[in-house]
Design an enzyme around this catalytic site. Structure first.
Site, PDB file in Angstrom:
ATOM      1  N   LYS A  81     -15.797   1.276  14.775  1.00 30.34           N
ATOM      2  CA  LYS A  81     -16.927   0.924  15.587  1.00 30.34           C
ATOM      3  C   LYS A  81     -17.204   2.338  16.128  1.00 30.34           C
ATOM      4  O   LYS A  81     -16.501   3.279  16.292  1.00 30.34           O
ATOM      5  CB  LYS A  81     -16.879  -0.081  16.585  1.00 30.34           C
ATOM      6  CG  LYS A  81     -16.635  -1.353  16.263  1.00 30.34           C
ATOM      7  CD  LYS A  81     -17.830  -2.151  15.962  1.00 30.34           C
ATOM      8  CE  LYS A  81     -17.642  -3.673  15.558  1.00 30.34           C
ATOM      9  NZ  LYS A  81     -18.750  -4.394  15.044  1.00 30.34           N
TER      10      LYS A  81
ATOM     11  N   TYR B 271      -9.696   5.935  15.499  1.00 23.74           N
ATOM     12  CA  TYR B 271      -8.648   6.372  14.402  1.00 23.74           C
ATOM     13  C   TYR B 271      -8.559   7.940  14.281  1.00 23.74           C
ATOM     14  O   TYR B 271      -7.569   8.566  14.161  1.00 23.74           O
ATOM     15  CB  TYR B 271      -9.336   5.814  13.203  1.00 23.74           C
ATOM     16  CG  TYR B 271      -8.556   5.977  11.847  1.00 23.74           C
ATOM     17  CD1 TYR B 271      -7.246   5.319  11.752  1.00 23.74           C
ATOM     18  CD2 TYR B 271      -8.645   6.927  10.977  1.00 23.74           C
ATOM     19  CE1 TYR B 271      -6.490   5.584  10.574  1.00 23.74           C
ATOM     20  CE2 TYR B 271      -8.049   7.030   9.820  1.00 23.74           C
ATOM     21  CZ  TYR B 271      -6.794   6.352   9.739  1.00 23.74           C
ATOM     22  OH  TYR B 271      -6.050   6.279   8.481  1.00 23.74           O
TER      23      TYR B 271
ATOM     24  N   LEU C 193     -18.531   4.656  18.807  1.00 21.55           N
ATOM     25  CA  LEU C 193     -18.135   4.751  20.419  1.00 21.55           C
ATOM     26  C   LEU C 193     -18.855   3.859  21.180  1.00 21.55           C
ATOM     27  O   LEU C 193     -18.350   3.434  22.159  1.00 21.55           O
ATOM     28  CB  LEU C 193     -18.278   6.174  20.824  1.00 21.55           C
ATOM     29  CG  LEU C 193     -17.411   6.422  22.049  1.00 21.55           C
ATOM     30  CD1 LEU C 193     -15.870   6.240  22.034  1.00 21.55           C
ATOM     31  CD2 LEU C 193     -17.340   8.061  22.467  1.00 21.55           C
TER      32      LEU C 193
ATOM     33  N   GLY D 224       0.787  -1.403  -0.015  1.00 18.72           N
ATOM     34  CA  GLY D 224      -0.068  -0.140   0.073  1.00 18.72           C
ATOM     35  C   GLY D 224       0.975   1.209  -0.011  1.00 18.72           C
ATOM     36  O   GLY D 224       1.604   1.203  -0.801  1.00 18.72           O
TER      37      GLY D 224
ATOM     38  N   ASN E 174       4.600   5.485   8.902  1.00 23.74           N
ATOM     39  CA  ASN E 174       3.253   4.988   8.016  1.00 23.74           C
ATOM     40  C   ASN E 174       2.292   4.027   8.497  1.00 23.74           C
ATOM     41  O   ASN E 174       1.101   3.863   8.182  1.00 23.74           O
ATOM     42  CB  ASN E 174       3.763   4.727   6.584  1.00 23.74           C
ATOM     43  CG  ASN E 174       2.689   3.891   5.500  1.00 23.74           C
ATOM     44  OD1 ASN E 174       1.919   4.625   5.049  1.00 23.74           O
ATOM     45  ND2 ASN E 174       2.649   2.681   5.697  1.00 23.74           N
ATOM     46  N   ALA E 175       3.030   3.199   9.476  1.00 26.28           N
ATOM     47  CA  ALA E 175       2.250   2.148   9.979  1.00 26.28           C
ATOM     48  C   ALA E 175       1.134   2.426  10.511  1.00 26.28           C
ATOM     49  O   ALA E 175       1.180   3.470  11.258  1.00 26.28           O
ATOM     50  CB  ALA E 175       3.149   1.412  10.898  1.00 26.28           C
ATOM     51  N   GLY E 176      -0.196   1.803  10.314  1.00 27.79           N
ATOM     52  CA  GLY E 176      -1.420   2.222  10.939  1.00 27.79           C
ATOM     53  C   GLY E 176      -2.512   1.260  10.638  1.00 27.79           C
ATOM     54  O   GLY E 176      -2.437   0.297   9.560  1.00 27.79           O
TER      55      GLY E 176
END
Length: 452
Positions: free
Chosen positions: A299, A357, A301, A222, A292-294
């Protein structure tokens, strides 16, 4: 992931429907494929009244020449221009803003497809008078509105230059005027805000990262893969980091690019020391760090599990902060280095079902802007990239209606590609961008509603 609607809009039947029904018309964007940064001529202009009138114009000319960009200050009727650059630093009153209209109105029809508009201003907070501050702040509204007007894959961006940083425009103009900025529009770039006002010369604009070492987390696929490939293209030695399940992909990519790799979990307690040891042993130091990691664990809250909240925040901002601090304290981030955090449009505008997020990505912005001030005296820069809707494997999981809305609700009427984020990272990593620090750059095609 392919955009079937875009292809439909460009066949004969699709063109008819798009035109007559007023449907979104996503253009094919011009992206960089090597060679000259700008394939065409750029028209320049400047305000002709006010205390600072034309003060930056000569620096613009010098910067464009240094980056091999053909520029002229004389408009020719009927000629198409690939870029328009206007020095608005001399506008010091609301009445003086008419200079924008006087320059752009006659020439906008001469802007080529996938053209570029760049307005240059002075930092409003440095203005000598209240009237000048008003005028300079007004440039943001002008530029963002123009970005939504011009169409055809064209972009419009604003560059604010702090006093003393006028000679450092080259790298930023080269990026914003070139196809490398295909999905960057309506953005405000600030130069010299952390006190860094000088840059190292870029010897080869096609290999600005020659001799640099870059670490990219989440590197195997990605956005991370695109980052690795683009940084390597620009001359950097790349080190990829990813989790054990993706070790084979990571190793293959690193070997293809002539770089190195680290297999590990950035959230583990020993991750900072592990990364530091690899960098010290193999390279002695690092120049570029791309966090970059994520992950997402979406959902609402009311249904959010504590472990899914914590994991998203930890991967996006907790671990990157610890790793960066460890590398800096160990003296492994070279002077002139850069740290780039990856946020998201969700961290700016919010998103339904992504409180974890969005919190994490907003946290990235807060962390990087604080870091930029803290490390400026070491000659280190820190910036944020905030992607919008990107065409990655992840979008396949998004319901069709939401997916199409995400694609169409921006000035380009389409999603971006991983390379669009990578090109912005490469620009911020260049030695020529050393005065760009503490910025948040949206790579989102200019969202039509909410955050730009």
């Amino acid at each position: 992931m392919s955009d079937r609607y875009q292809d439909l809009a460009h066949n004969p039947v699709g063109k008819f429907l798009v035109k007559n029904l007023g449907l979104p018309n996503p253009p094919y964007l011009d992206r960089y494929s090597g060679g000259a940064l700008v394939k065409g001529s750029v028209l320049t202009g400047s305000a002709t009244s006010g205390a600072k009138a034309g003060s930056v114009a000569k620096e613009v000319t010098a910067a464009l020449k240094a980056y091999g960009i053909d520029a002229t200050g004389v408009r020719a009727d009927g000629k198409k221009y690939k870029g328009l650059v206007f020095d608005a630093t001399g506008i010091d009153s609301a009445a003086g803003l008419v200079a924008l209209q006087e320059f752009f109105t006659p020439v906008l029809r001469q802007l080529a497809g996938s053209g570029r508009v760049v307005v240059i201003g002075s930092l409003p907070e440095e203005a000598a008078t209240e009237s000048a501050a008003i005028a300079q702040r007004a440039l943001e509204g002008f530029t963002r509105s123009l970005g939504k007007e011009i169409g055809g894959g064209s972009t419009a961006n604003l560059v604010y230059v702090a006093a003393g940083a006028e000679k450092t425009l080259g790298s930023t103009l080269g990026f914003l005027l070139s196809p490398k900025s295909a999905y960057v529009s309506g953005q405000v770039v600030r130069l010299g805000t952390t006190g860094i006002t000088k840059v190292a010369p870029v010897k080869d604009v096609t290999k600005p990262l020659a001799g640099k070492v870059a670490l990219v987390t989440g590197a195997s696929r990605g956005l991370g893969e695109a980052d690795m490939r683009t940084l390597a293209r620009d001359g950097a030695t790349v080190i990829g980091l990813d989790v054990p399940p993706l070790a084979d992909d990571l190793k293959a990519l690193a070997e293809e690019l002539g770089g190195g790799y680290i297999v590990g979990d950035i959230t583990s307690a020993d991750a900072p020391a592990q990364i530091a040891e690899y960098i010290k042993t193999h390279h002695g130091g690092v120049d570029i760090i791309v966090h970059n990691a994520g992950i997402t664990r979406d959902k609402r809250l009311r249904n959010m599990k504590p472990e899914n909240w914590q994991l998203v925040v930890e991967i996006s901002v907790g671990a990157p902060q610890r790793i960066t601090d460890h590398l800096i304290e160990a003296g492994l981030v070279n002077r002139g280095g850069t740290v780039i955090g990856i946020a998201s449009i969700a961290g700016i505008a919010g998103n339904n079902g992504q409180t974890n997020y969005a919190s994490a990505k907003a946290g990235v912005i807060g962390w990087i802007q604080s870091l930029a001030k803290r490390v400026a005296d070491q000659g280190i820069t820190a910036n944020v990239i905030a992607p919008g809707f990107m065409e990655t494997e992840m979008v396949k999981t998004i319901p069709l209606g939401i997916r199409e809305a995400g694609r169409r609700m921006n000035s380009m009427s389409q999603g971006g590609l991983p390379v669009d984020v990578a090109e912005a990272i490469a620009w911020l990593s260049s030695p020529g961008s050393a005065t760009v620090s503490g910025n948040v750059i949206g790579v989102n095609g200019q969202m039509l509603l909410g955050a730009s």
